[in-house]
Design an enzyme around this catalytic site. Sequence first.
Site, PDB file in Angstrom:
ATOM      1  N   ASP A  15       8.780  47.583  16.500  1.00 57.45           N
ATOM      2  CA  ASP A  15       9.377  46.962  15.483  1.00 57.45           C
ATOM      3  C   ASP A  15       8.858  47.414  14.183  1.00 57.45           C
ATOM      4  O   ASP A  15       8.573  46.559  13.338  1.00 57.45           O
ATOM      5  CB  ASP A  15       9.419  45.442  15.677  1.00 57.45           C
ATOM      6  CG  ASP A  15       9.710  45.137  17.156  1.00 57.45           C
ATOM      7  OD1 ASP A  15      10.709  45.765  17.713  1.00 57.45           O
ATOM      8  OD2 ASP A  15       9.101  44.315  17.649  1.00 57.45           O
ATOM      9  N   GLU A 187      20.530  42.056  15.918  1.00 61.20           N
ATOM     10  CA  GLU A 187      19.226  41.336  15.412  1.00 61.20           C
ATOM     11  C   GLU A 187      18.638  42.443  14.505  1.00 61.20           C
ATOM     12  O   GLU A 187      18.953  43.448  14.164  1.00 61.20           O
ATOM     13  CB  GLU A 187      18.312  41.174  16.731  1.00 61.20           C
ATOM     14  CG  GLU A 187      18.042  42.350  17.488  1.00 61.20           C
ATOM     15  CD  GLU A 187      17.235  42.288  18.856  1.00 61.20           C
ATOM     16  OE1 GLU A 187      16.721  41.116  18.866  1.00 61.20           O
ATOM     17  OE2 GLU A 187      17.275  43.239  19.758  1.00 61.20           O
TER      18      GLU A 187
END
Length: 527
Positions: A15, A187
């Site tokens: 991420d 997301e």
Amino acid sequence: MSMIQNPILPGFHADPSIVRVGEDFYIATSTFEWFPGVRIHHSKDLKNWRFVSSPLTRTSQLDMKGNMNSGGVWAPCLTHHNGTFYLIYTDVKQWHGAYKDAHNYLVTAPAIEGPWSEPVYLNSSGFDPSLFHDEDGKKWLVNMIWDYRSGNHPFAGIIIQEFSEKEQKLIGPVQNIYEGTDIKLTEGPHIYKKDGWYYLLAAEGGTEYEHAETAARSRSLHGPYETDPDYPLISSRANPALTIQKAGHGSLVDTPAGEWYFVHLGGRPLQDKYCTLGRETSIQKVEWTEGGWPRLAHGSHFPHAETKAPDLPEHPFEPEEPKDDFDAEELRGCWNSLRVPADSSWCSLTDRPGWLRLYGRESLSSVHHQSLIARRQTSFYCSFETKLDYEPEFFQHKAGLVVYYDTEDHVYLHVTHHELKGRVLQILRTVNGAYEEILLPPVRIAQQGSIFLRGEIHEDTLHLFYRDEETPQWQKIGPELSTLHMSDDSAPEVRFTGTFVGMASQDYSGTKKAADFDYFMYEEKER
């Protein structure tokens, strides 16, 4: 032409959120249940990277005791504005089932090394929060919103709300600005402004082999957002031949010369599926079309194992020494504990100077008080070893060398006590939560003196070794073991971390018996 080899952050570095401050680039990555929270790496050329800080070092900032596996810190966002670094992060307490107990916070610092502030609570409406600093000085939080209601898609879109720096809280209405594409599972939002457009980048497709990243844009911050008709920006979907799978969830950055790059997560599978190193950070050069859309410079949606380096002077850093003799006053930045800080109540570099002392606590299955110190496995070919002083008095005393994914999957070569054999070596393996003792009976070893323990990983196989002070040759112990169960992909449900190697100690009798480790050596090997 200089090239950047991927991944730029090998091993579990998921991420990525990238920011440029002048001539310096910084990447923040997720740490999940590992402490300290968030890892930040620094580069001056986008090619060579070094670890620089972990902002979340105090339980007042991050208290993960009791958090479930693959909970904790999800998807941090690192930004910089007017001389201040802003770090947004999620602490996920529970994520299985209908609900997501995910709490979003903000900390700030004047420099990347800190000091980092106490956290400001933001919201708990969803995860993957990101902060956007608009040109008028206003700040806006975006995050995905989780809809647990029956009949609704749980990934309900990307919401935006203003953050008041003066009031240190979110203010004003909450607006859903983007519901994503048919890939679904939208997301990981980040907003950028370029040439009068607001660009929204969002991850889609889940974080496994259908993962992707999509770009959308609007003339207004609040939308409506038009999806790039040639979406996704990046994905490894339907191309199993690619070295880098699972590509998605990333962020954009420009260089001082105006070149653009996209950093993203990806995994390198073994045996077509198992990413034992976890999700890593890679980088791709980006170009902008005449119509104003970002594209991977090599012309496809697929991630490449190398990309053209920017027109910047190369700035390599000194590599970390492979051997840690534990002579410093603090643990190196490579070391991590589970869920709670490595404080002096159970982890000490001073109680026996030159040694790491671990006071035995709970089992390797605990989500509360483990005495475990470990570092990421960053290569498919590596060795690691340690020297242990330990005299167990009871079968409930254990200490040794651990290869660890989570409470459900790990391998543990440890010294313990047997009623008939005295001091012995045992190998504990846990696969999908099932406990197994590999050595039946355990192996009797020298009853006094130091014991040396060693592991070697070659792709998906693990070999373990030991020796004592009187024997210079390593002796193999136990069978060849598979490491495939220590991966995101081997569990019944998705999970998010990677394999670690390190040291641990347990004392189930409650006396906190000490185990002393003289050094730890981790070396990457040639294929």
